[in-house]
Design a protein around this motif. Structure first.
Motif, PDB file in Angstrom:
ATOM      1  N   GLU A 162     -10.504  -8.992  16.701  1.00  0.00           N
ATOM      2  CA  GLU A 162     -11.655  -8.111  16.987  1.00  0.00           C
ATOM      3  C   GLU A 162     -12.803  -8.863  17.666  1.00  0.00           C
ATOM      4  O   GLU A 162     -13.981  -8.593  17.378  1.00  0.00           O
ATOM      5  N   LEU A 179       7.404  -4.294  13.470  1.00  0.00           N
ATOM      6  CA  LEU A 179       6.355  -5.271  13.763  1.00  0.00           C
ATOM      7  C   LEU A 179       6.929  -6.437  14.545  1.00  0.00           C
ATOM      8  O   LEU A 179       6.282  -6.977  15.438  1.00  0.00           O
ATOM      9  N   GLY A 191      -6.842 -17.853   8.485  1.00  0.00           N
ATOM     10  CA  GLY A 191      -5.950 -16.706   8.659  1.00  0.00           C
ATOM     11  C   GLY A 191      -5.785 -16.337  10.127  1.00  0.00           C
ATOM     12  O   GLY A 191      -4.684 -16.049  10.604  1.00  0.00           O
ATOM     13  N   ILE A 247       7.076  -5.762  18.247  1.00  0.00           N
ATOM     14  CA  ILE A 247       5.772  -5.917  18.915  1.00  0.00           C
ATOM     15  C   ILE A 247       5.434  -7.395  19.064  1.00  0.00           C
ATOM     16  O   ILE A 247       5.014  -7.853  20.123  1.00  0.00           O
ATOM     17  N   GLN A 248       5.646  -8.133  17.980  1.00  0.00           N
ATOM     18  CA  GLN A 248       5.320  -9.568  17.988  1.00  0.00           C
ATOM     19  C   GLN A 248       6.196 -10.296  18.999  1.00  0.00           C
ATOM     20  O   GLN A 248       5.696 -11.142  19.765  1.00  0.00           O
ATOM     21  N   LEU A 274      -0.217  -5.890  13.415  1.00  0.00           N
ATOM     22  CA  LEU A 274       0.077  -7.315  13.275  1.00  0.00           C
ATOM     23  C   LEU A 274      -1.019  -8.048  12.488  1.00  0.00           C
ATOM     24  O   LEU A 274      -0.863  -9.228  12.161  1.00  0.00           O
ATOM     25  N   LYS A 275      -2.097  -7.358  12.186  1.00  0.00           N
ATOM     26  CA  LYS A 275      -3.138  -7.955  11.337  1.00  0.00           C
ATOM     27  C   LYS A 275      -2.561  -8.293   9.962  1.00  0.00           C
ATOM     28  O   LYS A 275      -3.142  -9.076   9.214  1.00  0.00           O
ATOM     29  N   TYR A 295      -3.805 -19.082  12.006  1.00  0.00           N
ATOM     30  CA  TYR A 295      -2.392 -18.976  11.612  1.00  0.00           C
ATOM     31  C   TYR A 295      -1.729 -17.820  12.345  1.00  0.00           C
ATOM     32  O   TYR A 295      -0.642 -17.944  12.911  1.00  0.00           O
ATOM     33  N   ARG A 296      -2.397 -16.680  12.340  1.00  0.00           N
ATOM     34  CA  ARG A 296      -1.835 -15.496  12.980  1.00  0.00           C
ATOM     35  C   ARG A 296      -1.701 -15.710  14.483  1.00  0.00           C
ATOM     36  O   ARG A 296      -0.694 -15.336  15.092  1.00  0.00           O
ATOM     37  N   TYR A 337      -7.607  -7.372  19.850  1.00  0.00           N
ATOM     38  CA  TYR A 337      -7.096  -6.335  18.942  1.00  0.00           C
ATOM     39  C   TYR A 337      -6.857  -6.820  17.519  1.00  0.00           C
ATOM     40  O   TYR A 337      -6.937  -6.045  16.579  1.00  0.00           O
ATOM     41  N   LEU A 338      -6.549  -8.105  17.351  1.00  0.00           N
ATOM     42  CA  LEU A 338      -6.291  -8.598  16.002  1.00  0.00           C
ATOM     43  C   LEU A 338      -7.531  -9.293  15.410  1.00  0.00           C
ATOM     44  O   LEU A 338      -7.899  -9.047  14.267  1.00  0.00           O
ATOM     45  N   PRO A 346      -1.133 -16.029   6.280  1.00  0.00           N
ATOM     46  CA  PRO A 346      -0.491 -17.195   5.665  1.00  0.00           C
ATOM     47  C   PRO A 346      -0.420 -17.006   4.159  1.00  0.00           C
ATOM     48  O   PRO A 346      -1.172 -16.219   3.581  1.00  0.00           O
ATOM     49  N   LYS A 350      -2.314  -3.570  16.348  1.00  0.00           N
ATOM     50  CA  LYS A 350      -3.262  -3.823  15.239  1.00  0.00           C
ATOM     51  C   LYS A 350      -2.547  -3.994  13.913  1.00  0.00           C
ATOM     52  O   LYS A 350      -3.073  -4.620  12.997  1.00  0.00           O
ATOM     53  N   ILE A 357      -4.880 -10.270  24.000  1.00  0.00           N
ATOM     54  CA  ILE A 357      -4.400  -9.222  23.078  1.00  0.00           C
ATOM     55  C   ILE A 357      -4.713  -9.616  21.640  1.00  0.00           C
ATOM     56  O   ILE A 357      -5.257  -8.835  20.853  1.00  0.00           O
ATOM     57  N   ILE A 390      -0.057 -10.011   9.439  1.00  0.00           N
ATOM     58  CA  ILE A 390       0.490 -11.373   9.422  1.00  0.00           C
ATOM     59  C   ILE A 390      -0.560 -12.278   8.805  1.00  0.00           C
ATOM     60  O   ILE A 390      -1.648 -12.458   9.344  1.00  0.00           O
ATOM     61  N   PHE A 409       1.247 -17.960  14.923  1.00  0.00           N
ATOM     62  CA  PHE A 409       2.506 -17.319  14.513  1.00  0.00           C
ATOM     63  C   PHE A 409       3.002 -16.327  15.565  1.00  0.00           C
ATOM     64  O   PHE A 409       4.195 -16.295  15.884  1.00  0.00           O
ATOM     65  N   VAL A 410       2.077 -15.529  16.119  1.00  0.00           N
ATOM     66  CA  VAL A 410       2.476 -14.522  17.110  1.00  0.00           C
ATOM     67  C   VAL A 410       3.092 -15.207  18.331  1.00  0.00           C
ATOM     68  O   VAL A 410       4.005 -14.673  18.959  1.00  0.00           O
ATOM     69  N   LEU A 423      -1.809  -5.276  28.400  1.00  0.00           N
ATOM     70  CA  LEU A 423      -1.235  -4.089  27.738  1.00  0.00           C
ATOM     71  C   LEU A 423      -0.121  -3.482  28.593  1.00  0.00           C
ATOM     72  O   LEU A 423       0.926  -3.080  28.074  1.00  0.00           O
ATOM     73  N   LEU A 441       0.263   2.109  21.406  1.00  0.00           N
ATOM     74  CA  LEU A 441       0.590   0.682  21.548  1.00  0.00           C
ATOM     75  C   LEU A 441      -0.478  -0.180  20.875  1.00  0.00           C
ATOM     76  O   LEU A 441      -0.162  -1.117  20.146  1.00  0.00           O
TER      77      LEU A 441
END
Lengths: 168, 240
Positions: A133, A108, A20, A111-112, B13-14, A23-24, A130-131, B18, B11, A126, B16, A27-28, A158, B6
């Protein structure tokens, strides 16, 4: 007799834990589900091959992200693509549910899209912090830079993202 | 925008993630591509019988359930889904069994299936499947058109084409009423027009009853008005 069953189980756990995130991550950066799926499966295919050859992998996270980063670079080099958000969806007027969904996801997408326009390292810090962690320490391990450098990078990332979003 | 806001937006975007079926299939593909066993064939065979019967039975049941789930997932997949490629292989295999004259009807049937898929997409809000489905629809129409120009005079084939074209027209109107634009089907209309012209040429040389002559007039009017499946229905009636 040497068995590979335990290796397979071990890599399955790595797959389950990271598919996951990888992939993320992809994808971003590439803004395309199809390309993200292709590259993600290639990451794990190469990862599995390497995993079988080596005795163990100390840092699966760094290992997989490195493969992912290399594949993304190769992808852009081969395809000659610039980082654009792919707008593939038709505009839907009705029914209400589709319209609401379009409004939510456009937020979203902004942002992406903003993140995908930043330089590679800014994108990475980033996403990882942030995603995924990841701590500053973990990120410094992946990028092989000091923790201080990572903190500065994050701050600048940022700032760049804010500027990018304000421009749009 | 404040930095805190921001970060909160980032966050989000979590979300997203598959697709689950893609994750499952990719895992299987990765491990099936590299299967390395250093066990001898004898050792592998012996290992199988070391497993307890209950484990074997429950494994078989699980395999059966996974199989059924897989079949259902394939059948309900939409263009753009990973499993759709498996469904497409099945549809292509069925098409290969059709004769050349049956192919236009078969392709029109596929086009109708894609319109049914668009209906589903609108109901379940899977926007990401819209473009691939519309592409598949247009592809099926193009293939139908290619073969339409080659069909011979066969009332069974024309009946099938009439039935599929009528359904296509009704479905297209319904889908477009939802706001989904699937594009023009001018090439199909042109191919149908040419088919009607060929049929009308054939009818010109035949001796018709008074009733049939009246029907022929109606067919020509429908043709002129662009009502092609109605014109073809009329031609079928004349052939009876």
């Amino acid at each position: 007799m040497k068995f590979f069953y335990s290796k397979k189980e071990e890599f399955e756990k790595i797959y389950d834990g990271y598919v996951g995130k990888i992939y993320r991550f992809i994808f971003v950066k590439v803004s395309s589900q199809e390309i993200a799926e292709d590259l993600t499966s290639e990451v794990f295919l190469r990862g599995w091959k390497s995993f079988q050859e080596k005795k163990e992998i100390e840092n699966p996270s760094a290992f997989l992200y490195q493969i992912a980063r290399n594949l993304i670079v190769d992808h852009y080099r081969e395809k000659g693509k610039t980082r654009l958000v792919s707008v593939e969806f038709l505009e839907i007027v009705d029914p209400d549910d589709l319209e609401k969904k379009a409004l939510l996801s456009s937020d979203l997408k902004e942002i992406q899209a903003g993140i995908s326009k930043l330089n590679d390292n800014y994108q990475n810090v980033i996403i990882w912090h942030y995603l995924d962690e990841l701590s500053i320490k973990e990120i410094s391990g992946i990028l092989d830079k000091s923790e201080g450098t990572i903190r500065v990078m994050l701050h600048r990332a940022l700032k760049s993202l804010k500027k990018e979003l304000n421009t749009n | 925008m404040a930095e805190k806001d921001l970060i909160n937006k980032i966050k989000e975007l979590k979300n997203i993630k598959p697709k689950e079926d893609w994750v499952f299939l990719t895992k299987n593909r990765i491990f099936s591509e590299e299967q390395q066993f250093s066990l001898s064939p004898f050792e592998s065979f012996k290992q199988l019988f070391n497993l307890k019967p209950a484990f074997v039975i429950s494994s078989l049941i699980n395999v059966g359930l996974v199989g059924l789930t897989f079949v259902f997932s394939v059948q309900s997949s939409l263009p753009g889904d990973l499993l759709y490629s498996v469904k497409k292989i099945g549809e292509d295999a069925q098409l290969s069994l059709s004769s050349e004259t049956e192919k236009p009807g078969a392709y029109l049937e596929l086009a109708n299936k894609r319109l049914e898929d668009l209906d589903k997409i609108a109901k379940i809000n899977k926007i990401e499947n819209l473009v691939p489905t519309i592409r598949e629809f247009q592809n099926s129409i193009s293939k139908a058109v290619e073969d339409l120009n080659r069909i011979e005079d066969d009332s069974y084939i024309i009946m099938e084409i009439v039935s599929q074209t009528k359904k296509l027209e009704e479905s297209k109107q319904r889908i477009e009423a939802l706001g989904i634009v699937i594009g023009e089907t001018k090439e199909l209309d042109n191919a149908l027009a040419q088919l009607i012209e060929r049929e009308l040429e054939g009818l010109e040389n035949q001796i018709l009853t008074e009733e049939q002559e009246e029907s022929l007039v109606q067919v020509k009017e429908d043709y002129q008005a662009g009502l092609y499946y109605q014109a073809l229905e009329g031609i079928l009636f004349l052939g009876q």
